[in-house]
Design a protein around this motif. Sequence first.
Motif, PDB file in Angstrom:
ATOM      1  N   VAL A  19       0.986  -0.929   0.328  1.00  0.00           N
ATOM      2  CA  VAL A  19      -0.168   0.313  -0.217  1.00  0.00           C
ATOM      3  C   VAL A  19       0.698   1.681  -0.026  1.00  0.00           C
ATOM      4  O   VAL A  19       0.288   2.230  -0.988  1.00  0.00           O
ATOM      5  CB  VAL A  19      -0.966  -0.114   1.099  1.00  0.00           C
ATOM      6  N   VAL A  20       1.751   1.207   1.284  1.00  0.00           N
ATOM      7  CA  VAL A  20       2.930   2.337   0.610  1.00  0.00           C
ATOM      8  C   VAL A  20       3.370   2.433  -0.729  1.00  0.00           C
ATOM      9  O   VAL A  20       3.823   3.623  -0.901  1.00  0.00           O
ATOM     10  CB  VAL A  20       3.931   2.237   1.592  1.00  0.00           C
ATOM     11  N   ILE A  21       4.077   1.860  -1.540  1.00  0.00           N
ATOM     12  CA  ILE A  21       4.612   1.502  -2.817  1.00  0.00           C
ATOM     13  C   ILE A  21       3.700   2.593  -3.390  1.00  0.00           C
ATOM     14  O   ILE A  21       3.524   2.769  -4.503  1.00  0.00           O
ATOM     15  CB  ILE A  21       5.276   0.483  -3.131  1.00  0.00           C
ATOM     16  N   ALA A  22       2.308   1.528  -3.360  1.00  0.00           N
ATOM     17  CA  ALA A  22       1.517   2.265  -4.397  1.00  0.00           C
ATOM     18  C   ALA A  22       1.020   3.569  -4.174  1.00  0.00           C
ATOM     19  O   ALA A  22       0.901   4.768  -5.145  1.00  0.00           O
ATOM     20  CB  ALA A  22       0.238   1.565  -3.901  1.00  0.00           C
ATOM     21  N   VAL A  23       1.226   4.519  -2.980  1.00  0.00           N
ATOM     22  CA  VAL A  23       0.757   4.942  -2.207  1.00  0.00           C
ATOM     23  C   VAL A  23       2.191   6.732  -3.137  1.00  0.00           C
ATOM     24  O   VAL A  23       1.290   7.639  -4.056  1.00  0.00           O
ATOM     25  CB  VAL A  23       0.674   5.573  -0.809  1.00  0.00           C
ATOM     26  N   ILE A  24       3.036   6.021  -2.677  1.00  0.00           N
ATOM     27  CA  ILE A  24       3.617   6.574  -3.067  1.00  0.00           C
ATOM     28  C   ILE A  24       4.098   6.518  -4.738  1.00  0.00           C
ATOM     29  O   ILE A  24       4.774   7.508  -5.592  1.00  0.00           O
ATOM     30  CB  ILE A  24       5.580   6.660  -2.821  1.00  0.00           C
TER      31      ILE A  24
ATOM     32  N   ALA B 259       3.784  10.172  -7.228  1.00  0.00           N
ATOM     33  CA  ALA B 259       5.151  10.882  -7.908  1.00  0.00           C
ATOM     34  C   ALA B 259       4.259  10.822  -8.979  1.00  0.00           C
ATOM     35  O   ALA B 259       5.408  12.480  -9.897  1.00  0.00           O
ATOM     36  CB  ALA B 259       6.613   9.283  -8.288  1.00  0.00           C
ATOM     37  N   PHE B 260       3.935   9.961 -10.119  1.00  0.00           N
ATOM     38  CA  PHE B 260       3.184   9.997 -10.819  1.00  0.00           C
ATOM     39  C   PHE B 260       2.016  11.296 -11.291  1.00  0.00           C
ATOM     40  O   PHE B 260       2.278  11.704 -12.240  1.00  0.00           O
ATOM     41  CB  PHE B 260       1.579   8.603 -11.033  1.00  0.00           C
ATOM     42  N   LEU B 261       1.682  11.978 -10.202  1.00  0.00           N
ATOM     43  CA  LEU B 261       1.056  13.478 -10.374  1.00  0.00           C
ATOM     44  C   LEU B 261       1.443  14.392 -10.074  1.00  0.00           C
ATOM     45  O   LEU B 261       1.505  15.041 -10.608  1.00  0.00           O
ATOM     46  CB  LEU B 261      -0.051  13.244  -8.712  1.00  0.00           C
TER      47      LEU B 261
END
Length: 57
Positions: free
Chosen positions: A43-48, A52-54
């Motif tokens: 979940v933390v990797i997905a949020v990061i 980063a994409f945004l």
Amino acid sequence: MSDQHIDPAGNTQQFRAFAQRSEQETSSHRKKSPLLPIIAVVVVIAVIGVAAFLLLK
């Protein structure tokens, strides 16, 4: 009169049974626990990644 002789083997067997039971309970908890930290890391990797994409968009 009651017999005051205490059987040390009985106490040792009871302790071994207790220690064995405690180890089994602990090992069963350890087998289940890695699932939660793995999910948290994903979940933390997905949020990061989303952040980063945004920011780079």
